[in-house]
Design an enzyme around this catalytic site. Structure first.
Site, PDB file in Angstrom:
ATOM      1  N   ALA A  11       0.841  -1.203   0.000  1.00 35.46           N
ATOM      2  CA  ALA A  11       0.000   0.000   0.000  1.00 35.46           C
ATOM      3  C   ALA A  11       0.876   1.253   0.000  1.00 35.46           C
ATOM      4  O   ALA A  11       0.657   2.193  -0.774  1.00 35.46           O
ATOM      5  CB  ALA A  11      -0.925  -0.014   1.224  1.00 35.46           C
ATOM      6  N   ARG A  37       7.218 -12.920  -3.557  1.00 44.52           N
ATOM      7  CA  ARG A  37       5.805 -12.765  -3.975  1.00 44.52           C
ATOM      8  C   ARG A  37       5.660 -11.766  -5.118  1.00 44.52           C
ATOM      9  O   ARG A  37       4.882 -11.968  -6.032  1.00 44.52           O
ATOM     10  CB  ARG A  37       4.940 -12.305  -2.791  1.00 44.52           C
ATOM     11  CG  ARG A  37       4.567 -13.411  -1.821  1.00 44.52           C
ATOM     12  CD  ARG A  37       3.674 -12.859  -0.714  1.00 44.52           C
ATOM     13  NE  ARG A  37       4.390 -11.892   0.126  1.00 44.52           N
ATOM     14  CZ  ARG A  37       5.056 -12.215   1.239  1.00 44.52           C
ATOM     15  NH1 ARG A  37       5.067 -13.452   1.653  1.00 44.52           N
ATOM     16  NH2 ARG A  37       5.697 -11.293   1.940  1.00 44.52           N
ATOM     17  N   CYS A 128       1.847   6.709  11.345  1.00 39.87           N
ATOM     18  CA  CYS A 128       0.970   7.566  10.514  1.00 39.87           C
ATOM     19  C   CYS A 128       0.029   8.447  11.347  1.00 39.87           C
ATOM     20  O   CYS A 128      -0.136   9.644  11.076  1.00 39.87           O
ATOM     21  CB  CYS A 128       0.163   6.705   9.550  1.00 39.87           C
ATOM     22  SG  CYS A 128      -0.700   5.343  10.338  1.00 39.87           S
ATOM     23  N   SER A 158      -7.018   0.516   5.417  1.00 41.28           N
ATOM     24  CA  SER A 158      -5.754   0.521   4.677  1.00 41.28           C
ATOM     25  C   SER A 158      -4.545   0.742   5.570  1.00 41.28           C
ATOM     26  O   SER A 158      -3.417   0.471   5.158  1.00 41.28           O
ATOM     27  CB  SER A 158      -5.794   1.598   3.594  1.00 41.28           C
ATOM     28  OG  SER A 158      -6.059   2.851   4.187  1.00 41.28           O
ATOM     29  N   HIS A 240      -7.283   8.318   7.654  1.00 40.36           N
ATOM     30  CA  HIS A 240      -7.583   8.230   9.080  1.00 40.36           C
ATOM     31  C   HIS A 240      -8.184   9.555   9.550  1.00 40.36           C
ATOM     32  O   HIS A 240      -7.978  10.608   8.928  1.00 40.36           O
ATOM     33  CB  HIS A 240      -6.302   8.028   9.896  1.00 40.36           C
ATOM     34  CG  HIS A 240      -5.660   6.673   9.754  1.00 40.36           C
ATOM     35  ND1 HIS A 240      -6.232   5.623   9.088  1.00 40.36           N
ATOM     36  CD2 HIS A 240      -4.468   6.214  10.239  1.00 40.36           C
ATOM     37  CE1 HIS A 240      -5.420   4.565   9.158  1.00 40.36           C
ATOM     38  NE2 HIS A 240      -4.347   4.908   9.853  1.00 40.36           N
TER      39      HIS A 240
HETATM   40  N1  LIG Z   1      -0.543   1.305   5.373  1.00 43.36           N
HETATM   41  C1  LIG Z   1      -0.326   2.416   6.048  1.00 43.36           C
HETATM   42  O1  LIG Z   1      -1.203   3.269   6.177  1.00 43.36           O
HETATM   43  C2  LIG Z   1       1.025   2.674   6.655  1.00 43.36           C
HETATM   44  C3  LIG Z   1       1.268   3.959   7.153  1.00 43.36           C
HETATM   45  C4  LIG Z   1       2.514   4.232   7.732  1.00 43.36           C
HETATM   46  C5  LIG Z   1       3.473   3.249   7.807  1.00 43.36           C
HETATM   47  N2  LIG Z   1       3.203   2.005   7.325  1.00 43.36           N
HETATM   48  C6  LIG Z   1       4.274   1.014   7.443  1.00 43.36           C
HETATM   49  O2  LIG Z   1       4.817   0.769   6.151  1.00 43.36           O
HETATM   50  C7  LIG Z   1       5.210  -0.602   6.054  1.00 43.36           C
HETATM   51  C8  LIG Z   1       4.478  -1.224   4.870  1.00 43.36           C
HETATM   52  O3  LIG Z   1       3.091  -1.117   5.083  1.00 43.36           O
HETATM   53  P1  LIG Z   1       2.017  -1.399   3.933  1.00 43.36           P
HETATM   54  O4  LIG Z   1       0.732  -0.937   4.473  1.00 43.36           O
HETATM   55  O5  LIG Z   1       2.502  -0.881   2.632  1.00 43.36           O
HETATM   56  O6  LIG Z   1       2.029  -3.020   3.923  1.00 43.36           O
HETATM   57  P2  LIG Z   1       1.613  -4.001   2.744  1.00 43.36           P
HETATM   58  O7  LIG Z   1       0.615  -3.392   1.857  1.00 43.36           O
HETATM   59  O8  LIG Z   1       1.290  -5.269   3.427  1.00 43.36           O
HETATM   60  O9  LIG Z   1       2.987  -4.174   1.917  1.00 43.36           O
HETATM   61  C9  LIG Z   1       4.098  -4.832   2.470  1.00 43.36           C
HETATM   62  C10 LIG Z   1       5.253  -4.750   1.511  1.00 43.36           C
HETATM   63  O10 LIG Z   1       6.396  -5.348   2.106  1.00 43.36           O
HETATM   64  C11 LIG Z   1       7.000  -6.209   1.154  1.00 43.36           C
HETATM   65  N3  LIG Z   1       7.721  -7.310   1.796  1.00 43.36           N
HETATM   66  C12 LIG Z   1       7.254  -8.183   2.696  1.00 43.36           C
HETATM   67  N4  LIG Z   1       8.190  -9.100   2.984  1.00 43.36           N
HETATM   68  C13 LIG Z   1       9.286  -8.779   2.248  1.00 43.36           C
HETATM   69  C14 LIG Z   1      10.584  -9.337   2.103  1.00 43.36           C
HETATM   70  N5  LIG Z   1      10.956 -10.442   2.757  1.00 43.36           N
HETATM   71  N6  LIG Z   1      11.445  -8.742   1.262  1.00 43.36           N
HETATM   72  C15 LIG Z   1      11.088  -7.651   0.557  1.00 43.36           C
HETATM   73  N7  LIG Z   1       9.868  -7.079   0.644  1.00 43.36           N
HETATM   74  C16 LIG Z   1       8.977  -7.641   1.481  1.00 43.36           C
HETATM   75  C17 LIG Z   1       5.853  -6.745   0.353  1.00 43.36           C
HETATM   76  O11 LIG Z   1       6.339  -7.237  -0.873  1.00 43.36           O
HETATM   77  P3  LIG Z   1       5.741  -8.599  -1.495  1.00 43.36           P
HETATM   78  O12 LIG Z   1       4.415  -8.229  -2.073  1.00 43.36           O
HETATM   79  O13 LIG Z   1       6.745  -8.975  -2.507  1.00 43.36           O
HETATM   80  O14 LIG Z   1       5.645  -9.579  -0.366  1.00 43.36           O
HETATM   81  C18 LIG Z   1       5.007  -5.487   0.200  1.00 43.36           C
HETATM   82  O15 LIG Z   1       5.487  -4.723  -0.879  1.00 43.36           O
HETATM   83  C19 LIG Z   1       4.896  -1.239   7.399  1.00 43.36           C
HETATM   84  O16 LIG Z   1       6.051  -1.201   8.223  1.00 43.36           O
HETATM   85  C20 LIG Z   1       3.813  -0.341   7.967  1.00 43.36           C
HETATM   86  O17 LIG Z   1       3.773  -0.364   9.362  1.00 43.36           O
HETATM   87  C21 LIG Z   1       2.009   1.699   6.743  1.00 43.36           C
END
Ligand SMILES: NC(=O)c1ccc[n+]([C@@H]2O[C@H](COP(=O)([O-])OP(=O)(O)OC[C@H]3O[C@@H](n4cnc5c(N)ncnc54)[C@H](OP(=O)(O)O)[C@@H]3O)[C@@H](O)[C@H]2O)c1
EC number: 1.2.1.11
Length: 336
Positions: A11, A37, A128, A158, A240
């Site tokens: 995301a 993946r 966030c 999200s 949010h």
């Molecule tokens: N969503 C939000 O609103 C938000 C806001 C602030 C901060 N964050 C932080 O940002 C980070 C990502 O969040 P997200 O919401 O984007 O999560 P997400 O949609 O679940 O995406 C996770 C990402 O991490 C990658 N990943 C997982 N395992 C991996 C590995 N072994 N090597 C390389 N890449 C890997 C995944 O790639 P694959 O598809 O290849 O597995 C995917 O691109 C988290 O730490 C979260 O706490 C999120």
């Protein structure tokens, strides 16, 4: 300028692609990383296809200037050395390093210059919900020191990632189709529900997300402020919202606060209740600013003020904030 995105399929990773394009970020080369993946998947950026590479322990970051990492705390910890050892600045979206003393925690509207002191080459992007709140708090702190904060959050699906967003949509479909509801990304069914839990509970009864708000707010704002949070998952898809009560050292009038918020960087004042104008996640999704409205005196505290805010946590709460940090480093000539 060579830029890397780790977690490009996620995301936040997908939002990085949009934010870098929207802001015409001055990069010459972009490299994308993911796990097995998404490795091999292709994403468009500025009219060109970019293939996701498998993140490995190797020298792939040798020529990278800035690496935006958003693949979770475990991956950030595991690969921080590979990413930074050749001099790349790692701007990390996870919680891995946020409270480490030798890692600055930065929201450019509050403490941009902290990004210049990064002994490990890592800059942490705050949680966030905290980013969104401090952007609105900083102009009020400039009027009078904020002593206490009470905040209740209304966090969209999200916030838990791309798969969680899909799960909420799937739940509504399953309910409509009369099928059993899939629950895997949240502790309970989120469709037609609100869940008073984000992240895991701590021994003091607060969740990890709530304690992030307490600790990170103090670090970003260089403040002794005490922040008591109740973080709640709601069934909005994106953006949010937060209900915030603050107590300042001297009373701030509503007009004074509105005036400061109206000119604050990163804030849009949207406060016209007579015409039903106040921020809502449906409208703030996909936008850059933190929208603030319903500014009122706290009826229970003479030095208190209360307001409502809403903003896109994937944008300002994650990708945009990180890109703004990078833009600041470029502006002051502080990249590699
Ligand atoms: N969503 C939000 O609103 C938000 C806001 C602030 C901060 N964050 C932080 O940002 C980070 C990502 O969040 P997200 O919401 O984007 O999560 P997400 O949609 O679940 O995406 C996770 C990402 O991490 C990658 N990943 C997982 N395992 C991996 C590995 N072994 N090597 C390389 N890449 C890997 C995944 O790639 P694959 O598809 O290849 O597995 C995917 O691109 C988290 O730490 C979260 O706490 C999120």
């Amino acid at each position: 300028m060579k830029v890397a995105i780790v977690g490009a399929s996620g995301a936040v990773g997908q939002e990085f692609l949009r934010v870098l394009a929207d802001r015409n970020f001055p990069l010459d080369e972009l490299v994308l990383f993911g796990s097995e993946r998404s490795a091999g998947r292709r994403y468009m950026f500025r009219g060109m296809e970019h293939e996701v590479k498998l993140l490995c322990h190797n020298d792939d970051f040798k020529d990278v200037d800035i690496a935006f990492t958003s693949a979770g705390a475990g991956i950030s910890k595991e690969f921080a050395d590979d990413i930074t050892r050749h001099g790349a600045v790692m701007i990390d979206n996870s919680s891995a390093f946020r409270m480490d003393e030798d890692v600055p925690l930065v929201v450019p509207e509050c403490n941009a210059a902290d990004a210049l002191n990064r002994p490990r080459g890592i800059i942490a992007n705050p949680n966030c919900t905290t980013i969104m709140m401090v952007v609105a708090l900083q102009p009020l702190e400039n009027l009078s020191h904020i002593r206490r904060i009470h905040i209740a959050s209304y966090q969209s699906a999200s916030g838990a990632g791309a798969a969680a967003m899909a799960e909420l949509q799937q739940q509504y479909k399953e309910i409509n189709d009369g099928k059993p509801v899939t629950v895997s990304k949240f502790p309970h069914q989120l469709a037609y529900n609100v869940i008073p839990q984000i992240d895991v509970f701590q021994p003091n009864g607060y969740t990890k997300e709530e304690m992030k708000m307490f600790n990170e707010t103090r670090k970003i704002m260089h403040s002794d402020v005490k922040c008591s949070a109740m973080c709640v998952r709601v069934s909005s898809l994106r953006a949010h919202s937060e209900s915030v009560w603050i107590e300042t050292e001297r009373p701030i009038s509503v007009e004074e606060a509105q005036k400061a918020l109206a000119v604050a960087p990163g804030v849009t004042l949207q406060d016209d209740p007579d015409n039903l104008v106040y921020p809502m996640p449906l409208e703030t999704a996909g936008t850059d600013d933190i929208y603030v409205g319903r500014v009122r005196k706290d009826l229970a505290d003479d030095c208190g003020l209360t307001f409502w805010l809403s903003g896109d946590q994937i944008r300002k709460g994650a990708a945009l904030n990180a890109v703004q940090i990078a833009e600041y480093l470029i502006k002051v000539g502080n990249v590699k």
